[in-house]
Design a protein around this motif. Structure first.
Motif, mmCIF file in Angstrom:
data_model
loop_
_atom_site.group_PDB
_atom_site.id
_atom_site.type_symbol
_atom_site.label_atom_id
_atom_site.label_comp_id
_atom_site.label_asym_id
_atom_site.label_seq_id
_atom_site.Cartn_x
_atom_site.Cartn_y
_atom_site.Cartn_z
ATOM 1 N N LEU A 289 0.825 -1.211 0.000
ATOM 2 C CA LEU A 289 0.000 0.000 0.000
ATOM 3 C C LEU A 289 0.858 1.260 0.000
ATOM 4 O O LEU A 289 0.596 2.208 -0.737
ATOM 5 N N TRP A 290 1.895 1.267 0.832
ATOM 6 C CA TRP A 290 2.787 2.429 0.897
ATOM 7 C C TRP A 290 3.518 2.621 -0.435
ATOM 8 O O TRP A 290 3.691 3.750 -0.896
ATOM 9 N N LYS A 291 3.956 1.525 -1.021
ATOM 10 C CA LYS A 291 4.659 1.621 -2.317
ATOM 11 C C LYS A 291 3.720 2.162 -3.387
ATOM 12 O O LYS A 291 4.111 3.024 -4.207
ATOM 13 N N GLU A 292 2.483 1.696 -3.409
ATOM 14 C CA GLU A 292 1.506 2.198 -4.390
ATOM 15 C C GLU A 292 1.199 3.673 -4.156
ATOM 16 O O GLU A 292 1.013 4.434 -5.114
ATOM 17 N N GLU A 293 1.158 4.071 -2.888
ATOM 18 C CA GLU A 293 0.905 5.488 -2.579
ATOM 19 C C GLU A 293 2.065 6.359 -3.071
ATOM 20 O O GLU A 293 1.847 7.464 -3.582
ATOM 21 N N LEU A 294 3.285 5.863 -2.935
ATOM 22 C CA LEU A 294 4.458 6.607 -3.397
ATOM 23 C C LEU A 294 4.441 6.751 -4.919
ATOM 24 O O LEU A 294 4.721 7.833 -5.458
ATOM 25 N N ASP A 295 4.103 5.686 -5.626
ATOM 26 C CA ASP A 295 4.023 5.740 -7.089
ATOM 27 C C ASP A 295 2.897 6.663 -7.550
ATOM 28 O O ASP A 295 3.053 7.424 -8.517
ATOM 29 N N TRP A 296 1.775 6.577 -6.870
ATOM 30 C CA TRP A 296 0.633 7.444 -7.211
ATOM 31 C C TRP A 296 0.972 8.906 -6.980
ATOM 32 O O TRP A 296 0.623 9.786 -7.778
ATOM 33 N N ASN A 297 1.681 9.182 -5.888
ATOM 34 C CA ASN A 297 2.091 10.553 -5.592
ATOM 35 C C ASN A 297 3.030 11.088 -6.673
ATOM 36 O O ASN A 297 2.919 12.257 -7.083
#
Length: 438
Positions: A289-297
């Protein structure tokens, strides 16, 4: 006397409208000149029922009710408020007197008990406090009066109706601190006695999103939504994180929205640490989830140029990445594969951030202020990132990131702060020198 009678009639008409249409979900204050347009719209629409109440003297419109929407003339706000307040204070005195008589005498006779629990007096308090709050949302005495009555009879249906009422107040006063605080008070009562809390929390979150769409930068609304997170289950938190993503992507300048997402991510991470020994699959899911949030950001940063809220959100995400994938330690001395994997992940992260800096540092010749802001935010983000990385990885990072190039970028993007950038760069280079010696 005539003025008092007119004010009394005004209050009775107002309260009669509220009683006749309990489904009213929006209130607005309308200038008298705008009622003509509203009446024309009502006449042209054949599938709606319009209810217009006029004063007895000159025929001017005081209230306008249609499709569960209520318009109040601005001309009657002051006399309506004064009369509603007078009626509420009288009802409050009567309610307190009845309860005081019961507690002081201690008489358990049917007459005294019926007076102390007189539903008619309670109804008057609730009716007049409703009238006051629908024209003046910050009258604290009225909110307190409703709490006194609600505490006597904590039925779920009554408490749910109270949530509907405070939502009606928020329809015209979306930043009312008293209204939001009252909602939290009601939810606490529900949480202590009933099992429908998760459904209510979901609806509360939807209400905040709806109000935030109409009332920009509404700190009180977002504070309320953050408060709700403590009542969410893990499944509901994950759902909220996913559902709020689309809204955040369309409101990239709203700091409160990203603060809400950071709060949910922190809580999910805390729960992950507590359950780490019980479920490794849950830990992997949270890290993903954190990795996806970083990519989305990163995608949002490249799409919406020069938005400070996105860069601040990235600092939060990067700090998590550094703590969990660079400084994370395993309890097994021989688990070298885990350590190697973490080092590889961190290397990929550093390279990605450098590529992001390079792509965001391009300032076209016909540049807008947004491009300059983007370059400044990216460079200052790198300065911040340098100081967050421990010495073991910081030296390698500094070798990849030439401080002279970063200094030139800062001076180009924001030349009026060149002395500030020079002093910061000198500090970074000094820290780098000590790190290499150690």
């Amino acid at each position: 006397m005539n003025e008092e009678e007119n004010s009394g009639d005004l209050l009775r008409q107002f309260e009669q409208i509220l009683e006749s249409d309990p489904a009213i979900d929006e209130i607005g204050f309308v200038h008298p000149s705008q009622f003509v347009n509203l009446n024309e719209e009502a006449t042209s629409s054949s599938d709606s029922i319009s209810n217009v109440v006029c004063s007895a003297d000159d025929g001017s419109t005081m209230f306008w009710n249609r499709d569960h929407k209520l318009g109040i003339s601005t001309d009657v706000l002051i006399p309506l408020y004064k009369e509603a307040k007078r009626a509420l204070m009288a009802a409050n005195r009567q309610y307190k007197a009845l309860n005081s008589t019961f507690h002081v005498t201690g008489v358990q006779s049917s007459e005294c008990a019926s007076l102390a629990l007189d539903d008619g007096v309670k109804s008057e308090v609730m009716k007049h406090s409703r009238a006051v709050l629908l024209v003046s949302s910050d009258f604290g005495t009225a909110w307190h009066s409703r709490k006194m009555v609600l505490l006597k009879k904590q039925e779920l249906s009554i408490l749910l109706d109270e949530l509907l009422f405070s939502a009606l107040v928020l329809s015209y006063a979306p930043k009312s601190e008293h209204a939001w605080s009252h909602r939290r008070w009601v939810i606490k009562l529900i949480a202590g006695k009933y099992s429908t809390l998760q459904e209510i929390v979901t609806k509360e979150s939807e209400l905040v999103e709806k109000i935030a769409e109409r009332s920009k930068m509404n700190y009180r609304a977002w504070y309320h939504r953050c408060w709700l997170v403590t009542y969410m289950t893990t499944e509901l938190s994950l759902h909220e994180l996913k559902r709020s993503k689309n809204w955040a992507g369309l409101h990239v300048a709203d700091h409160s929205c990203f603060h809400y997402r950071r709060l949910m991510l922190r809580i999910l991470d805390d729960r992950c640490c507590k359950q780490e020994n019980e479920s490794s699959s849950y830990s992997v899911k949270i890290n993903q989830l954190w990795k996806e949030e970083l990519d989305w950001n990163e995608m949002l940063i490249k799409r919406y140029i020069g938005r400070e809220a996105l860069w601040l959100h990235r600092r939060f995400l990067s700090l998590f990445w550094i703590k969990h994938f660079l400084t994370g330690q395993t309890s097994l001395p021989g688990d070298w594969k885990h350590k190697t994997s973490m080092n590889n992940d961190f290397g990929i992260f550093v390279d990605n951030e450098l590529h992001l800096l390079q792509s965001c540092s391009i300032i076209p010749d016909d540049s807008f202020d947004d491009y300059q802001a983007q370059a400044t935010y990216s460079a200052t983000y790198m300065l911040w990132l340098i100081k967050q990385i421990p010495d073991s990885g910081g030296v390698e990072f500094l070798e990849k990131l030439r401080t002279k190039h970063l200094n030139a970028l800062l001076n180009k993007a924001c030349p009026e702060r060149s002395s500030t950038w020079d002093s910061i760069m000198a500090y970074v280079e000094t820290s780098d020198h000590y790190a290499k010696e150690s």
